[in-house]
Design an enzyme around this catalytic site. Structure first.
Site, mmCIF file in Angstrom:
data_model
loop_
_atom_site.group_PDB
_atom_site.id
_atom_site.type_symbol
_atom_site.label_atom_id
_atom_site.label_comp_id
_atom_site.label_asym_id
_atom_site.label_seq_id
_atom_site.Cartn_x
_atom_site.Cartn_y
_atom_site.Cartn_z
ATOM 1 N N GLY A 156 -133.632 -33.363 39.506
ATOM 2 C CA GLY A 156 -133.939 -32.217 40.367
ATOM 3 C C GLY A 156 -135.454 -32.040 40.421
ATOM 4 O O GLY A 156 -136.209 -32.993 40.227
ATOM 5 N N ARG A 157 -135.873 -30.805 40.663
ATOM 6 C CA ARG A 157 -137.319 -30.557 40.820
ATOM 7 C C ARG A 157 -138.116 -31.003 39.591
ATOM 8 O O ARG A 157 -139.137 -31.684 39.708
ATOM 9 C CB ARG A 157 -137.592 -29.063 41.001
ATOM 10 C CG ARG A 157 -137.062 -28.462 42.263
ATOM 11 C CD ARG A 157 -137.444 -26.975 42.309
ATOM 12 N NE ARG A 157 -136.648 -26.262 43.268
ATOM 13 C CZ ARG A 157 -135.429 -25.775 43.026
ATOM 14 N NH1 ARG A 157 -134.886 -25.913 41.825
ATOM 15 N NH2 ARG A 157 -134.757 -25.141 43.962
ATOM 16 N N ILE A 158 -137.627 -30.635 38.405
ATOM 17 C CA ILE A 158 -138.426 -30.908 37.197
ATOM 18 C C ILE A 158 -138.384 -32.402 36.852
ATOM 19 O O ILE A 158 -139.421 -33.005 36.557
ATOM 20 C CB ILE A 158 -137.962 -30.024 36.018
ATOM 21 C CG1 ILE A 158 -138.178 -28.540 36.381
ATOM 22 C CG2 ILE A 158 -138.730 -30.374 34.733
ATOM 23 C CD1 ILE A 158 -137.584 -27.548 35.395
ATOM 24 N N THR A 235 -136.038 -30.912 27.442
ATOM 25 C CA THR A 235 -136.594 -29.628 27.899
ATOM 26 C C THR A 235 -135.567 -28.931 28.792
ATOM 27 O O THR A 235 -135.925 -28.021 29.545
ATOM 28 C CB THR A 235 -137.898 -29.840 28.708
ATOM 29 O OG1 THR A 235 -137.661 -30.820 29.714
ATOM 30 C CG2 THR A 235 -139.047 -30.262 27.829
ATOM 31 N N ARG A 237 -131.486 -27.895 28.278
ATOM 32 C CA ARG A 237 -130.813 -26.885 27.470
ATOM 33 C C ARG A 237 -130.329 -27.567 26.200
ATOM 34 O O ARG A 237 -129.924 -28.732 26.226
ATOM 35 C CB ARG A 237 -129.625 -26.272 28.205
ATOM 36 C CG ARG A 237 -130.001 -25.274 29.300
ATOM 37 C CD ARG A 237 -130.595 -23.976 28.722
ATOM 38 N NE ARG A 237 -130.891 -22.978 29.730
ATOM 39 C CZ ARG A 237 -132.081 -22.817 30.314
ATOM 40 N NH1 ARG A 237 -133.097 -23.599 29.992
ATOM 41 N NH2 ARG A 237 -132.267 -21.856 31.209
ATOM 42 N N GLU A 266 -130.003 -21.517 19.706
ATOM 43 C CA GLU A 266 -131.381 -21.050 19.864
ATOM 44 C C GLU A 266 -131.486 -19.608 19.439
ATOM 45 O O GLU A 266 -130.670 -18.809 19.914
ATOM 46 C CB GLU A 266 -131.779 -21.161 21.350
ATOM 47 C CG GLU A 266 -132.833 -22.198 21.568
ATOM 48 C CD GLU A 266 -133.174 -22.414 23.031
ATOM 49 O OE1 GLU A 266 -133.537 -21.421 23.693
ATOM 50 O OE2 GLU A 266 -133.096 -23.549 23.490
ATOM 51 N N HIS A 285 -138.711 -23.309 22.847
ATOM 52 C CA HIS A 285 -138.364 -23.080 24.260
ATOM 53 C C HIS A 285 -139.561 -22.484 25.023
ATOM 54 O O HIS A 285 -139.494 -21.369 25.550
ATOM 55 C CB HIS A 285 -137.139 -22.154 24.375
ATOM 56 C CG HIS A 285 -136.404 -22.315 25.680
ATOM 57 N ND1 HIS A 285 -135.053 -22.120 25.819
ATOM 58 C CD2 HIS A 285 -136.846 -22.640 26.921
ATOM 59 C CE1 HIS A 285 -134.691 -22.315 27.085
ATOM 60 N NE2 HIS A 285 -135.765 -22.626 27.771
ATOM 61 N N ALA A 287 -141.489 -24.501 27.363
ATOM 62 C CA ALA A 287 -141.960 -25.439 28.386
ATOM 63 C C ALA A 287 -142.529 -24.734 29.618
ATOM 64 O O ALA A 287 -143.462 -25.231 30.245
ATOM 65 C CB ALA A 287 -140.842 -26.400 28.787
HETATM 66 C C1 DGY Z 1 -135.678 -21.638 32.621
HETATM 67 O O1 DGY Z 1 -136.310 -20.956 33.431
HETATM 68 O O2 DGY Z 1 -134.484 -21.881 32.743
HETATM 69 C C2 DGY Z 1 -136.441 -22.209 31.487
HETATM 70 O O3 DGY Z 1 -135.617 -22.750 30.524
HETATM 71 C C3 DGY Z 1 -137.366 -21.178 30.894
HETATM 72 O O4 DGY Z 1 -138.350 -21.900 30.224
#
Ligand code: DGY
Length: 326
Positions: A156-158, A235, A237, A266, A285, A287
């Site tokens: 996806g975007r990331i 990064t 879940r 978490e 968490h 990022a």
């Molecule tokens: C999100 O926005 O889902 C990220 O995990 C927050 O850092």
């Protein structure tokens, strides 16, 4: 004072809260830690809007208790903390914050990749503990990033933004995702099966949302397919990765290292065995945690909340199907 009552489950940047306060009667949870589920449950009956974070569990029972609830706005791109089908059934729009955190999160995924490859956290501990006695040819030798093979799971975007960074390091990029071969090719990657990706990658970076399908997507079987020199970066879940299987794989040298921004559970308990491993870098968490990006996320969450109170379509809605229902 507006007729709308809104609860925000944590302090946000003041400018966002001030703007929100112009549209509603606002209550903000002031503690550093999130409100207990029962506290939100106790309040929701009076609420028109709820602005929550990924640490808040928003389920069907809570929605049923919120008979006036017009909108739920999550300050995160991920929304696995919210029962979306339950919200849709009740025609409650749910907002999230996509886009604004893409580059910041991709920067961080790449930072984790580099840090684990070049053993930066271990190096700092080495110096802090007084072990730096001389330059030595083999001390803290790591893995090269330039020219290595990167496996991206979820494009996806990331995931795509991480691929851009990898191109600057002349990496071969293998992708396992829902995108077509052509879409992946245009992003500079090669679409392959999950098993092919795991077997060939020097680095594997996870970028899928958490769903029933992706829960423990990477477990014992998948870790066993990876190279003994491979490094795993998460990064996405925490529960996309099986933590027990990861511990065994890191301890037995089945893979070389892992770098995790997210864990399951978490926060990770202080006595979790993963924390005792030198080859497992874990951060809390963060990022998306740049000052500018967190401010933009808060603004987007407020935009969604205000739109929902007004009965307007949320600018970024994760269940837009509710607008199609008659
Ligand atoms: C999100 O926005 O889902 C990220 O995990 C927050 O850092």
């Amino acid at each position: 004072m507006s007729e709308f009552k809104v609860f925000v489950t944590r302090q946000l940047p003041p400018t966002s809260l001030e703007r929100l306060a112009q549209h509603c009667d606002l209550e903000v949870w002031d503690d550093f830690l999130p409100p207990e589920y029962e506290i939100v449950l106790g309040k929701v009956g009076e609420l028109d809007g709820l602005l929550c974070l990924l640490t808040d569990q928003i389920d069907a029972a809570l929605m049923d208790a919120g008979s006036n609830l017009k909108v739920i706005s999550n300050m995160a791109v991920g929304f696995d903390n919210i029962d979306i089908p339950a919200a849709s059934q009740r025609r409650i729009p749910v907002g999230n914050t996509p886009g604004v955190l893409t580059q910041t999160t991709a920067d961080f995924a790449f930072a984790l990749l580099m840090a684990a490859a070049r053993r930066i956290a271990e190096g700092q501990r080495y110096v802090q503990n007084g072990h730096w006695l001389t330059w030595h040819p083999t001390v803290l030798s790591g893995q090269d990033v330039y020219g290595a093979t990167l496996g991206i799971i979820g494009c996806g975007r990331i995931g795509a933004a991480v691929m851009c960074r990898a191109q600057g390091f002349d990496m071969r990029i293998l992708v396992n995702s829902l995108e077509t071969e052509e879409e992946v090719r245009q992003l500079g990657g090669e679409k392959v099966s999950l098993d092919e990706l795991l077997a060939a990658s020097d680095f594997v970076s996870l970028h899928v949302p958490l769903t029933d399908e992706t829960h423990h997507l990477i477990s014992e079987r998948e870790l066993a397919k990876m190279k003994p020199t491979a490094i795993l970066i998460n990064t996405a879940r925490g529960s996309v990765l099986d933590p027990k299987a990861l511990y065994a794989a890191l301890k037995d040298g089945q893979i070389l290292a892992a770098a995790l921004d997210v864990t399951d559970p978490e926060p990770i308990p202080a006595d979790d065995p993963l924390l005792a491993l030198d080859n497992c870098l874990i951060v809390p968490h963060i990022a998306s945690a740049s000052v500018a990006t967190r401010a933009k996320m808060a603004e987007m969450a407020v935009d969604n909340l205000i739109a929902g109170l007004r009965g307007e379509r949320l600018p970024t809605c994760v269940n837009p199907e509710i607008y199609e229902q008659s």
